[in-house]
Design an enzyme around this catalytic site. Structure first.
Site, PDB file in Angstrom:
ATOM      1  N   GLU A 144       0.853  -1.189   0.000  1.00  0.00           N
ATOM      2  CA  GLU A 144       0.000   0.000   0.000  1.00  0.00           C
ATOM      3  C   GLU A 144       0.881   1.228   0.000  1.00  0.00           C
ATOM      4  OE1 GLU A 144      -2.593  -0.024   3.445  1.00  0.00           O
ATOM      5  OE2 GLU A 144      -3.076  -2.118   3.052  1.00  0.00           O
ATOM      6  N   LYS A 155       2.089   4.661   1.613  1.00  0.00           N
ATOM      7  CA  LYS A 155       2.097   5.210   2.975  1.00  0.00           C
ATOM      8  C   LYS A 155       1.698   6.678   2.861  1.00  0.00           C
ATOM      9  CE  LYS A 155       4.725   5.313   7.223  1.00  0.00           C
ATOM     10  NZ  LYS A 155       4.637   6.705   7.607  1.00  0.00           N
ATOM     11  N   ASP A 173       0.679  10.416   3.431  1.00  0.00           N
ATOM     12  CA  ASP A 173       1.287  11.390   4.318  1.00  0.00           C
ATOM     13  C   ASP A 173       0.193  12.283   4.883  1.00  0.00           C
ATOM     14  OD1 ASP A 173       3.392  12.385   5.595  1.00  0.00           O
ATOM     15  OD2 ASP A 173       4.334  13.342   3.871  1.00  0.00           O
ATOM     16  N   TYR A 220      -7.525   1.997   5.842  1.00  0.00           N
ATOM     17  CA  TYR A 220      -6.590   0.915   5.536  1.00  0.00           C
ATOM     18  C   TYR A 220      -6.504  -0.160   6.609  1.00  0.00           C
ATOM     19  CZ  TYR A 220      -3.563   4.291   8.022  1.00  0.00           C
ATOM     20  OH  TYR A 220      -3.058   5.194   8.906  1.00  0.00           O
ATOM     21  N   LYS A 264      10.686   3.553   3.241  1.00  0.00           N
ATOM     22  CA  LYS A 264      10.683   5.009   3.016  1.00  0.00           C
ATOM     23  C   LYS A 264      11.301   5.301   1.663  1.00  0.00           C
ATOM     24  CE  LYS A 264       9.703   7.335   6.907  1.00  0.00           C
ATOM     25  NZ  LYS A 264       9.018   8.587   7.008  1.00  0.00           N
ATOM     26  N   CYS A 303      28.132  41.615 -15.644  1.00  0.00           N
ATOM     27  CA  CYS A 303      28.247  40.253 -16.167  1.00  0.00           C
ATOM     28  C   CYS A 303      29.544  39.623 -15.657  1.00  0.00           C
ATOM     29  CB  CYS A 303      28.237  40.293 -17.689  1.00  0.00           C
ATOM     30  SG  CYS A 303      28.674  38.715 -18.421  1.00  0.00           S
ATOM     31  N   CYS A 327      31.956  39.148 -19.012  1.00  0.00           N
ATOM     32  CA  CYS A 327      32.561  40.215 -19.812  1.00  0.00           C
ATOM     33  C   CYS A 327      32.548  41.558 -19.093  1.00  0.00           C
ATOM     34  CB  CYS A 327      31.845  40.344 -21.145  1.00  0.00           C
ATOM     35  SG  CYS A 327      30.186  41.000 -20.983  1.00  0.00           S
ATOM     36  N   CYS A 386      22.682  39.994 -20.087  1.00  0.00           N
ATOM     37  CA  CYS A 386      23.911  40.640 -20.512  1.00  0.00           C
ATOM     38  C   CYS A 386      23.688  40.972 -21.985  1.00  0.00           C
ATOM     39  CB  CYS A 386      25.083  39.668 -20.360  1.00  0.00           C
ATOM     40  SG  CYS A 386      26.533  40.179 -21.289  1.00  0.00           S
ATOM     41  N   CYS A 396      29.955  38.934 -25.633  1.00  0.00           N
ATOM     42  CA  CYS A 396      30.344  38.402 -24.327  1.00  0.00           C
ATOM     43  C   CYS A 396      30.827  36.953 -24.512  1.00  0.00           C
ATOM     44  CB  CYS A 396      29.137  38.437 -23.392  1.00  0.00           C
ATOM     45  SG  CYS A 396      29.350  37.463 -21.899  1.00  0.00           S
TER      46      CYS A 396
HETATM   47  S1  IVH Z   1      -0.971   0.605   8.683  1.00  0.00           S
HETATM   48  C1  IVH Z   1      -0.586  -0.934  13.056  1.00  0.00           C
HETATM   49  N1  IVH Z   1      -1.132   1.594   6.309  1.00  0.00           N
HETATM   50  O1  IVH Z   1       1.842   5.467   8.979  1.00  0.00           O
HETATM   51  C2  IVH Z   1      -0.035  -0.022  12.020  1.00  0.00           C
HETATM   52  N2  IVH Z   1      -0.366   3.007   8.062  1.00  0.00           N
HETATM   53  O2  IVH Z   1       4.154   5.122  10.805  1.00  0.00           O
HETATM   54  C3  IVH Z   1      -1.121   0.504  11.238  1.00  0.00           C
HETATM   55  N3  IVH Z   1       0.121   5.272   7.331  1.00  0.00           N
HETATM   56  O3  IVH Z   1       0.191   5.811  12.027  1.00  0.00           O
HETATM   57  C4  IVH Z   1      -0.651   1.378  10.196  1.00  0.00           C
HETATM   58  N4  IVH Z   1      -0.392   4.986   5.230  1.00  0.00           N
HETATM   59  O4  IVH Z   1      -0.566   7.208  10.042  1.00  0.00           O
HETATM   60  C5  IVH Z   1      -0.808   1.821   7.586  1.00  0.00           C
HETATM   61  N5  IVH Z   1      -1.343   2.340   4.127  1.00  0.00           N
HETATM   62  C6  IVH Z   1      -1.031   2.572   5.394  1.00  0.00           C
HETATM   63  C7  IVH Z   1      -0.592   3.826   5.849  1.00  0.00           C
HETATM   64  C8  IVH Z   1      -0.262   3.998   7.192  1.00  0.00           C
HETATM   65  C9  IVH Z   1       0.026   5.856   6.142  1.00  0.00           C
HETATM   66  C10 IVH Z   1       0.617   5.956   8.542  1.00  0.00           C
HETATM   67  C11 IVH Z   1      -0.301   5.873   9.716  1.00  0.00           C
HETATM   68  C12 IVH Z   1       0.516   5.273  10.810  1.00  0.00           C
HETATM   69  C13 IVH Z   1       1.879   5.607  10.369  1.00  0.00           C
HETATM   70  C14 IVH Z   1       2.873   4.674  10.960  1.00  0.00           C
END
Ligand code: IVH
Length: 673
Positions: free
Chosen positions: A115, A117, A119, A225, A314, A408, A411, A426, A431
C-alpha cells in the site's frame, strides 16, 4: 558504552522529543522529515548496540505526539501503532527473513499487501450500530484526541453505514489533496494568513481545531486501511479481504493497494510507485508492506511500538539540507543571466547534487536564501533540483542578503533587467560566455551535430579569438589550431571533416542552432517546414509569423526581431557564403503516429514549452485539447502539474505519463505502460 554515547543518546532523545512536539502537537515542524528520520535512525542504532541506553521515555519506545489538553482524551481499545521503517531495499528481505525465523520452521509468509504510505494523519473512526459515534487521533498510540466534530465534516467519511457490524472501528489516514492544499495556501497568501508547509501539516492543523467550521471548509479526504475493534464482524482471513470489506461498506479505500506474492513483487511495486509519486493528487512518503494472512499477523504480534507483520519502506529522500556555499550567475547563449546555487554536494532524489537553479532575482528575494545558509534542496522524480528555502533556525547571525551582481561575470558589461521581465540579461553580443553558449548550442547533436567541437575546444577557440560568432566556425584557421597544444594531425582532420559535414544539416537543425530566444527544436522544424528556406524566413512579416498555427505570439515576435537584428544578418551572411544549407525540407512529413489520439499536457516540461508540445502532437496527426475527457488517451504530466487534471485523469482511468514516456509516445504512437 562511553559517557560520550550516553550523552549523545540523551541529546538525541531530547532533540527528537522537541521535534515531535513541533510536528505532532503544533503541526509546525522545524526540520524536514529526512532530518528527523536520520536522528531517529541514529538513536535506534545506538539503543540497539547498547540496550542500557533504551529508556522507557525514549521516542523509539513511544508513538507520535502527546495528548493535548484542548480535546477530550479517547482511550483506544486497540492501540494505534506506528510502523518500523526500512530505508534500503535490502532491509525488506531481512525483514521477511526475520519473520520467517519467528514462525514455526517451514511456515511460509505467503502473500504480501503493498500500500502507499499516505502522508496525513492517522485517525480511528468508531461506528456503533452503523452510526459514526466517535473519531480520534492517534495521540501517543494509547490515548488520542476526540476530533469527532471535525471528522463529521469530512465528506469522504460516511456518517451512517448500512449493514455495518454493531461495533466497527475503522482506521485510516486523513489527508489534504495537493490541489486543496494549493488552494488553501493561495487563500492564506491573499489574506496574509499563515501558509502551511505541506499538505500533511495543513490536514493536521485543520483536524485539530476546536471550531468545526474550519475543517468544514478544508475539503479533507480520507483513506481507510485497517480495522480496530470490531464486534460480530465477518470472519476475515486476510488483510486484502479487509480492504475489500472496508470498501464494500462505502469507505474510501485507495485503489493502488496490491496483493503480491513475495518481496520481489513488493520491489516491483515500489519501483512502479516511486515513478508516479509526483503525479498523484495526494502525497505519500513510502510504501507499506503488510503480511496478508491475518492469522500470521496474530502469530507475529507486535513490538512495543509497531506490528512485526508490517514495514514501511521510506522512499529515498527528495529533500535534504545542505549548505548554500555561494550564489553565482551563469550567462546563457541568448544572454540571460540566471542565478544558481553552489551547494555543498548532497545526495538527494537518488543523485548527488552540487548546483541548483535559483531562476531569477525575484525568486531569490522571495525565498530569501543567502550564501552561508543551510538550505533545503529538493529533487523529485526526474525534475531538476531546486532550492526550497533556508532553514531559518540555523541561519548564522548577521548573514548579509544576497544582491544581484551589477555586472556580467564573464565580460563585465552591465547586467540589465528589462522592465516587466523577471530575468537579467547581458546585452553584450560578444560576451565570451554568450559566444561560447551559442557555439555549444550550435554544435550540439540536436542542432548542427559537429562532432569533435566540444566544450574544451570551444573554450579555447573563443578565448584565442578564433570564434566570435557561430559564422566563424566555418572559417577557423586550422594552420593556427595545429599549433595549439593537444591538437594533433588526426584531431585537426577530424574537426575539419565534422565542420564540413555539418554544412548539409537540415534547415530545421540550422534554425534551432541559431539560438533564437524561445525557439526549441520542434518550433525550429515548424518554421523550416512552413517557410521552406532561410531566405524566406529572413523576409517574413510579423503577421505571417503570427498566423503560423502552433507558434505562440511570444515566439512569433522573438523570431521576427531576431531576423531584424544586424548581427543576425552578419552571421547568416557568413554561414551562407561558407555553403551551409539554407534550403528547407521538402516539407518533412513527420510519421503520423498519433492519428485519432487525444493527448493532454499539464505542467511544465523540460524540453518542450506548451506550444511546442501541442505542435509536436498536432504535427503527428493527434489532437491536444486543453481539458481531459473520457476520450483522452494520455495525460502528460510535467513539473507543477494542474492537480485537477491529474485528479480527473485518475478518476477517468486516463494513463498519466512523464516527459520521457511522452517522447516515446510521439515516436511510436503507443502509450507506454
Ligand atoms: S498501517 C498498526 N497503512 O503510517 C499499524 N499506516 O508510521 C497501522 N500510514 O500511524 C498502520 N499509510 O498514520 C498503515 N497504508 C497505510 C498507511 C499507514 C500511512 C501511517 C499511519 C501510521 C503511520 C505509521
Amino acid at each position: 558504552m562511553t559517557t560520550e554515547q550516553e550523552k549523545r543518546a540523551k541529546e538525541l532523545r531530547d532533540l527528537i522529543k522537541n521535534h515531535n512536539a513541533a510536528y505532532y502537537d503544533e503541526d509546525s515542524p522545524i526540520i524536514p522529515d529526512v532530518e528527523w528520520d536520520m536522528l531517529m535512525k541514529e538513536l535506534l542504532e545506538l539503543e540497539e548496540q547498547y540496550p542500557n541506553l533504551r529508556k522507557d521515555d525514549s521516542p523509539t519506545q513511544n508513538v507520535g505526539g502527546s495528548p493535548s489538553k484542548i480535546f477530550s482524551p479517547v482511550t483506544h481499545r486497540v492501540p494505534m501503532m506506528s510502523l518500523d521503517n526500512a530505508f534500503e531495499i535490502e532491509a525488506l528481505q531481512q525483514w521477511k527473513e526475520k519473520l520467517e525465523r519467528k514462525l514455526e520452521e517451514g511456515t511460509e509468509i505467503g502473500n504480501l499487501v503493498c500500500e502507499l504510505k499516505f502522508d496525513g494523519l492517522a485517525i480511528s473512526v468508531r461506528y456503533e450500530q452503523g452510526r459514526l459515534v466517535q473519531a480520534a487521533t492517534r495521540g501517543d498510540g494509547l490515548v488520542g484526541e476526540d476530533v469527532t466534530h471535525n471528522v463529521l465534516t469530512i465528506a469522504d467519511i460516511p456518517k451512517v453505514i448500512q449493514g455495518a457490524p454493531p461495533v466497527l472501528e475503522v482506521r485510516g489516514e486523513v489527508h489534504l489533496r495537493r490541489s486543496e492544499f494549493r488552494k488553501l495556501n493561495e487563500e492564506a497568501k491573499k489574506n496574509d494568513g499563515k501558509e502551511y508547509v505541506n499538505p500533511r501539516n495543513a490536514a493536521a492543523g485543520s483536524l485539530r481545531q476546536k471550531d468545526s467550521n474550519i475543517a468544514a471548509t478544508r475539503n479533507l479526504s480520507f483513506w481507510a486501511y485497517q480495522l480496530g475493534e470490531v464486534a460480530e464482524g465477518p470472519n476475515l482471513l486476510s488483510h486484502y479481504a479487509t480492504l475489500k470489506f472496508l470498501s464494500s461498506l462505502g469507505l474510501p479505500v485507495n485503489k493502488n493497494a496490491k496483493l503480491v506474492r513475495n518481496t520481489e513483487g513488493a520491489l516491483d511495486y515500489i519501483k512502479e510507485f516511486q515513478k508516479v509519486k509526483d503525479s498523484l493528487d495526494y502525497e505519500f512518503d513510502g510504501i507499506v508492506i503488510k503480511v496478508d494472512s491475518l492469522e500470521l499477523q496474530r502469530e507475529l504480534g507486535n513490538t512495543a511500538k509497531a506490528p512485526r507483520w508490517a514495514i514501511a519502506y521510506k522512499l529515498p529522500p527528495e529533500e535534504q539540507v545542505t549548505t548554500l556555499l555561494d550564489i553565482e550567475v551563469s550567462i546563457g547563449a541568448a544572454g540571460s543571466a540566471t542565478p544558481f546555487a553552489r551547494l555543498d554536494p548532497v545526495f538527494v532524489g537518488g543523485v548527488t547534487v552540487s548546483t541548483a537553479t535559483l531562476h531569477n532575482e525575484d525568486q531569490i528575494k522571495e525565498k530569501d536564501v543567502r550564501p552561508g545558509d543551510k538550505v533545503i534542496v529538493r529533487r523529485a522524480g526526474e525534475v531538476i533540483p531546486e532550492v526550497v528555502g533556508p532553514v531559518l533556525s540555523e541561519r548564522p547571525k548577521s548573514l548579509p542578503k544576497w544582491e544581484f551582481p551589477q555586472n556580467c561575470p564573464s565580460c563585465g558589461a552591465k547586467l540589465e533587467r528589462p522592465s516587466g521581465e523577471a530575468r537579467h540579461r547581458c546585452n553584450n553580443y560578444s560576451c565570451p560566455r554568450q559566444v561560447r553558449g551559442r557555439v555549444e548550442h550550435f554544435a550540439q547533436r540536436t542542432a548542427m551535430d559537429i562532432e569533435h567541437l566540444g566544450e574544451q575546444s570551444i573554450d579555447l577557440f573563443v578565448s584565442k579569438g578564433l570564434i566570435q560568432d557561430i559564422g566563424d566556425i566555418y572559417s577557423i584557421d586550422f594552420e593556427l589550431v595545429r599549433t595549439f597544444e593537444g591538437f594533433g594531425e588526426l584531431s585537426v582532420t577530424n574537426l575539419r571533416d565534422a565542420i564540413e559535414g555539418s554544412k548539409s544539416r537540415s534547415l530545421g537543425n540550422l534554425i534551432f542552432g541559431l539560438s533564437i530566444p524561445h525557439v526549441g527544436r520542434t518550433n525550429a522544424d515548424l518554421l523550416a517546414t512552413t517557410f521552406g528556406s532561410m531566405q524566406s524566413l529572413e523576409q517574413v512579416s510579423h503577421d505571417e509569423l503570427q498566423s503560423v498555427e502552433g507558434l505562440g505570439p511570444v515566439i512569433a515576435t522573438s523570431v521576427y526581431e531576431f531576423f531584424r537584428s544586424p548581427t543576425t544578418l552578419v552571421v547568416l551572411e557568413k554561414l551562407q557564403s561558407a555553403g551551409v544549407n539554407f534550403q528547407g525540407p521538402e516539407k518533412i512529413e513527420l510519421p503520423q503516429t498519433l492519428i485519432g489520439k487525444s493527448i493532454v499536457v499539464t505542467g511544465t516540461l523540460e524540453r518542450y514549452n506548451r506550444d511546442e508540445a501541442a505542435a509536436a502532437i498536432k504535427n503527428r496527426g493527434g489532437k491536444s485539447p486543453g481539458s481531459i475527457s473520457k476520450k483522452t488517451d494520455a495525460l502528460v504530466v510535467g513539473n507543477n502539474p494542474g492537480a485537477s487534471k491529474v485528479g480527473k485523469a485518475e478518476d477517468l482511468g486516463v494513463p498519466t505519463i512523464n516527459e520521457n514516456a511522452f517522447e516515446k509516445l510521439l515516436s511510436t504512437g503507443v502509450v507506454p505502460q
